[in-house]
Design an enzyme around this catalytic site. Structure first.
Site, PDB file in Angstrom:
ATOM      1  N   SER A  34      20.323  22.888   0.846  1.00 19.52           N
ATOM      2  CA  SER A  34      19.541  21.776   1.401  1.00 19.52           C
ATOM      3  C   SER A  34      18.054  22.082   1.296  1.00 19.52           C
ATOM      4  CB  SER A  34      19.921  21.548   2.861  1.00 19.52           C
ATOM      5  OG  SER A  34      21.247  21.087   2.923  1.00 19.52           O
TER       6      SER A  34
ATOM      7  N   ARG B 152      17.957  26.191  12.092  1.00 21.61           N
ATOM      8  CA  ARG B 152      17.336  26.776  10.881  1.00 21.61           C
ATOM      9  C   ARG B 152      15.983  27.422  11.184  1.00 21.61           C
ATOM     10  NH1 ARG B 152      21.510  26.122  10.489  1.00 21.61           N
ATOM     11  NH2 ARG B 152      22.748  24.795   9.161  1.00 21.61           N
TER      12      ARG B 152
ATOM     13  N   GLU C 212      13.113  22.926   4.274  1.00 22.10           N
ATOM     14  CA  GLU C 212      13.864  24.077   4.802  1.00 22.10           C
ATOM     15  C   GLU C 212      13.581  25.302   3.918  1.00 22.10           C
ATOM     16  OE1 GLU C 212      18.018  23.332   5.742  1.00 22.10           O
ATOM     17  OE2 GLU C 212      18.539  25.409   5.263  1.00 22.10           O
TER      18      GLU C 212
HETATM   19  C1  LIG Z   1      24.261  26.502  -3.155  1.00 20.35           C
HETATM   20  C2  LIG Z   1      23.583  26.846  -1.853  1.00 20.35           C
HETATM   21  C3  LIG Z   1      24.166  26.467  -0.653  1.00 20.35           C
HETATM   22  C4  LIG Z   1      23.546  26.782   0.559  1.00 20.35           C
HETATM   23  N1  LIG Z   1      24.149  26.411   1.734  1.00 20.35           N
HETATM   24  C5  LIG Z   1      23.575  26.747   2.913  1.00 20.35           C
HETATM   25  C6  LIG Z   1      24.212  26.409   4.145  1.00 20.35           C
HETATM   26  O1  LIG Z   1      25.300  25.836   4.188  1.00 20.35           O
HETATM   27  N2  LIG Z   1      23.587  26.748   5.303  1.00 20.35           N
HETATM   28  C7  LIG Z   1      22.378  27.410   5.305  1.00 20.35           C
HETATM   29  O2  LIG Z   1      21.863  27.703   6.394  1.00 20.35           O
HETATM   30  N3  LIG Z   1      21.756  27.726   4.151  1.00 20.35           N
HETATM   31  C8  LIG Z   1      22.326  27.419   2.965  1.00 20.35           C
HETATM   32  N4  LIG Z   1      21.691  27.745   1.794  1.00 20.35           N
HETATM   33  C9  LIG Z   1      20.372  28.379   1.823  1.00 20.35           C
HETATM   34  C10 LIG Z   1      20.406  29.925   1.790  1.00 20.35           C
HETATM   35  O3  LIG Z   1      21.623  30.385   1.276  1.00 20.35           O
HETATM   36  C11 LIG Z   1      20.202  30.502   3.182  1.00 20.35           C
HETATM   37  O4  LIG Z   1      18.983  30.049   3.712  1.00 20.35           O
HETATM   38  C12 LIG Z   1      20.214  32.046   3.159  1.00 20.35           C
HETATM   39  O5  LIG Z   1      20.444  32.513   4.456  1.00 20.35           O
HETATM   40  C13 LIG Z   1      18.950  32.673   2.586  1.00 20.35           C
HETATM   41  O6  LIG Z   1      19.168  34.076   2.492  1.00 20.35           O
HETATM   42  P1  LIG Z   1      18.522  34.913   1.307  1.00 20.35           P
HETATM   43  O7  LIG Z   1      18.877  36.333   1.523  1.00 20.35           O
HETATM   44  O8  LIG Z   1      18.881  34.345  -0.006  1.00 20.35           O
HETATM   45  O9  LIG Z   1      16.970  34.676   1.604  1.00 20.35           O
HETATM   46  P2  LIG Z   1      15.791  34.617   0.526  1.00 20.35           P
HETATM   47  O10 LIG Z   1      15.893  33.340  -0.237  1.00 20.35           O
HETATM   48  O11 LIG Z   1      15.688  35.861  -0.226  1.00 20.35           O
HETATM   49  O12 LIG Z   1      14.525  34.508   1.493  1.00 20.35           O
HETATM   50  C14 LIG Z   1      14.271  33.340   2.241  1.00 20.35           C
HETATM   51  C15 LIG Z   1      13.115  33.632   3.196  1.00 20.35           C
HETATM   52  O13 LIG Z   1      13.502  34.624   4.128  1.00 20.35           O
HETATM   53  C16 LIG Z   1      12.635  35.746   4.070  1.00 20.35           C
HETATM   54  N5  LIG Z   1      13.460  36.935   4.251  1.00 20.35           N
HETATM   55  C17 LIG Z   1      14.511  37.334   3.491  1.00 20.35           C
HETATM   56  N6  LIG Z   1      15.028  38.465   3.994  1.00 20.35           N
HETATM   57  C18 LIG Z   1      14.296  38.780   5.082  1.00 20.35           C
HETATM   58  C19 LIG Z   1      14.327  39.847   6.017  1.00 20.35           C
HETATM   59  N7  LIG Z   1      15.216  40.830   5.937  1.00 20.35           N
HETATM   60  N8  LIG Z   1      13.416  39.849   7.022  1.00 20.35           N
HETATM   61  C20 LIG Z   1      12.492  38.870   7.127  1.00 20.35           C
HETATM   62  N9  LIG Z   1      12.399  37.838   6.259  1.00 20.35           N
HETATM   63  C21 LIG Z   1      13.290  37.797   5.251  1.00 20.35           C
HETATM   64  C22 LIG Z   1      11.997  35.682   2.686  1.00 20.35           C
HETATM   65  O14 LIG Z   1      10.740  36.329   2.667  1.00 20.35           O
HETATM   66  C23 LIG Z   1      11.876  34.187   2.485  1.00 20.35           C
HETATM   67  O15 LIG Z   1      10.735  33.696   3.146  1.00 20.35           O
HETATM   68  C24 LIG Z   1      22.299  27.456   0.561  1.00 20.35           C
HETATM   69  C25 LIG Z   1      21.713  27.847  -0.665  1.00 20.35           C
HETATM   70  C26 LIG Z   1      22.351  27.557  -1.855  1.00 20.35           C
HETATM   71  C27 LIG Z   1      21.718  27.983  -3.147  1.00 20.35           C
END
Ligand SMILES: Cc1cc2nc3c(=O)[nH]c(=O)nc-3n(C[C@H](O)[C@H](O)[C@H](O)COP(=O)(O)OP(=O)(O)OC[C@H]3O[C@@H](n4cnc5c(N)ncnc54)[C@H](O)[C@@H]3O)c2cc1C
Length: 312
Positions: free
Chosen positions: A205, A154, A296
């Site tokens: 998580s 992560r 996380e």
């Molecule tokens: C129901 C649920 C289940 C989940 N299950 C998992 C799982 O099984 N495994 C897992 O790893 N995660 C899981 N997650 C967490 C989440 O889905 C992941 O961390 C996901 O990859 C975040 O992507 P996002 O585009 O939503 O990021 P965001 O929430 O939009 O951003 C998260 C962070 O990343 C930064 N960011 C976003 N895009 C970029 C970019 N292009 N360049 C640089 N920084 C950036 C943002 O500034 C912020 O700091 C889960 C979440 C939910 C709600």
């Protein structure tokens, strides 16, 4: 612009400035705007791993909508604004294997690369060959190979260095049978849906699975769960459960009944309730088991950042 609707927790105040970047040029313009205004910037992906403060963010939020997938043999160049699960489904149609375990993880490719998103033993870093990232100060586009991305559990170089904005990634997959890959993808999604966690307001998580050094605790976990712990990491949810914190609440923020590492917004929770609940969980787990949990989730607009300050 209120940020709550852009997050899976549905929590958070407004951004002082908000813009959408649909291509590299617009992203550069947005970064220049932030520099001229003398404010910080934050890139928003799917908002599925983000806790925004009730006061919002006194800077520029850039919603990334860089879309596009280019396929060349068993390699895919994908832009940061593509939905991760849509990409995984596309790989199945193309008969390309390697991302099946990532199906159903919410959010966009850029966010997934930054946090090295993963599930069921796989993570996106494993299939990533090169990441193209814009350096916010120089506005230079960097091509970083997998080693330079420093993927870890992560974690990645992009998480450690917020001046790097992930723009696109080149993924290398393995040729496979379309129908078999599709079955695996849909199987992963069904497994997730069966846990009924996707419908709650959460970030998935909330805490990372910590490395535990206490051999007794490791034995207790392995005996209780009937599995070996990997790289000495114990699931944070098991630790929270052992500390008997399932279902505890602070206001409308609650430790999920279904999964103890999911901190959920049961309706109208605010960020203050969420952070107080997280602090309580960390304190109780430390007191009961001697283990320090680390968030996380990414936090935005807090001063100091709750996950960067002293263990609370
Ligand atoms: C129901 C649920 C289940 C989940 N299950 C998992 C799982 O099984 N495994 C897992 O790893 N995660 C899981 N997650 C967490 C989440 O889905 C992941 O961390 C996901 O990859 C975040 O992507 P996002 O585009 O939503 O990021 P965001 O929430 O939009 O951003 C998260 C962070 O990343 C930064 N960011 C976003 N895009 C970029 C970019 N292009 N360049 C640089 N920084 C950036 C943002 O500034 C912020 O700091 C889960 C979440 C939910 C709600």
């Amino acid at each position: 612009m209120p940020l709550a609707p852009f997050t899976s927790l549905n929590i958070g105040g407004p951004a002082r400035f908000f813009t959408v970047a649909g291509n590299l040029d617009q992203l550069r313009q947005a970064l220049l705007f932030a520099r001229r205004q003398g404010v910080r910037f934050c890139v928003l992906g799917g908002g599925s791993n983000l806790l925004v403060s009730d006061d919002g963010f006194d800077g520029l939020v850039i919603r990334l909508q860089l879309q596009g997938i280019q396929v060349s043999g068993h390699r895919i160049e994908v832009q940061a604004g593509v939905d991760l699960t849509a990409l995984v489904r596309r790989t199945a149609q193309l008969g390309l294997s390697g991302m099946e375990s990532l199906a159903g993880i919410p959010g966009l490719v850029g966010g997934a690369i930054r946090g090295n998103a993963g599930a069921y033993g796989g993570c996106i870093g494993e299939v990533t060959e090169t990441v193209f990232a814009l350096q916010a100060d120089s506005l230079e586009l960097l091509a970083l190979d997998r080693g330079e991305c420093a993927f870890d559990y992560r974690n990645s170089r992009f998480k450690r260095d917020p001046s790097l904005v992930v723009v696109s990634a080149l993924l290398t997959l393995a040729p496979g049978d379309c129908e078999e890959i599709r079955r695996k993808v849909e199987g992963t999604i069904a497994k997730r849906e069966a846990r009924q966690l996707q419908c709650d307001l959460s970030v998935g998580s909330f805490f990372m699975n910590p490395v535990v050094t206490d051999p007794e605790l490791i034995c207790r976990f392995e005996a209780d769960q009937g599995v070996r712990c990997r790289e000495n990491r114990i699931p944070a949810g098991w630790l929270i459960d052992q500390a008997k914190l399932r279902s505890i609440r602070v206001g409308a923020a609650m430790v999920s009944q279904k999964h103890a590492n999911y901190l959920i917004n049961t309706g109208n929770a605010n960020a203050q309730e969420m952070t107080r609940l997280a602090r309580l969980v960390k304190m109780e787990v430390r007191a009961a088991l001697g283990v320090q949990l680390q968030e996380e989730v990414s936090c935005l607009g807090f001063n100091p950042e709750p996950d960067r300050g002293q263990p609370s």
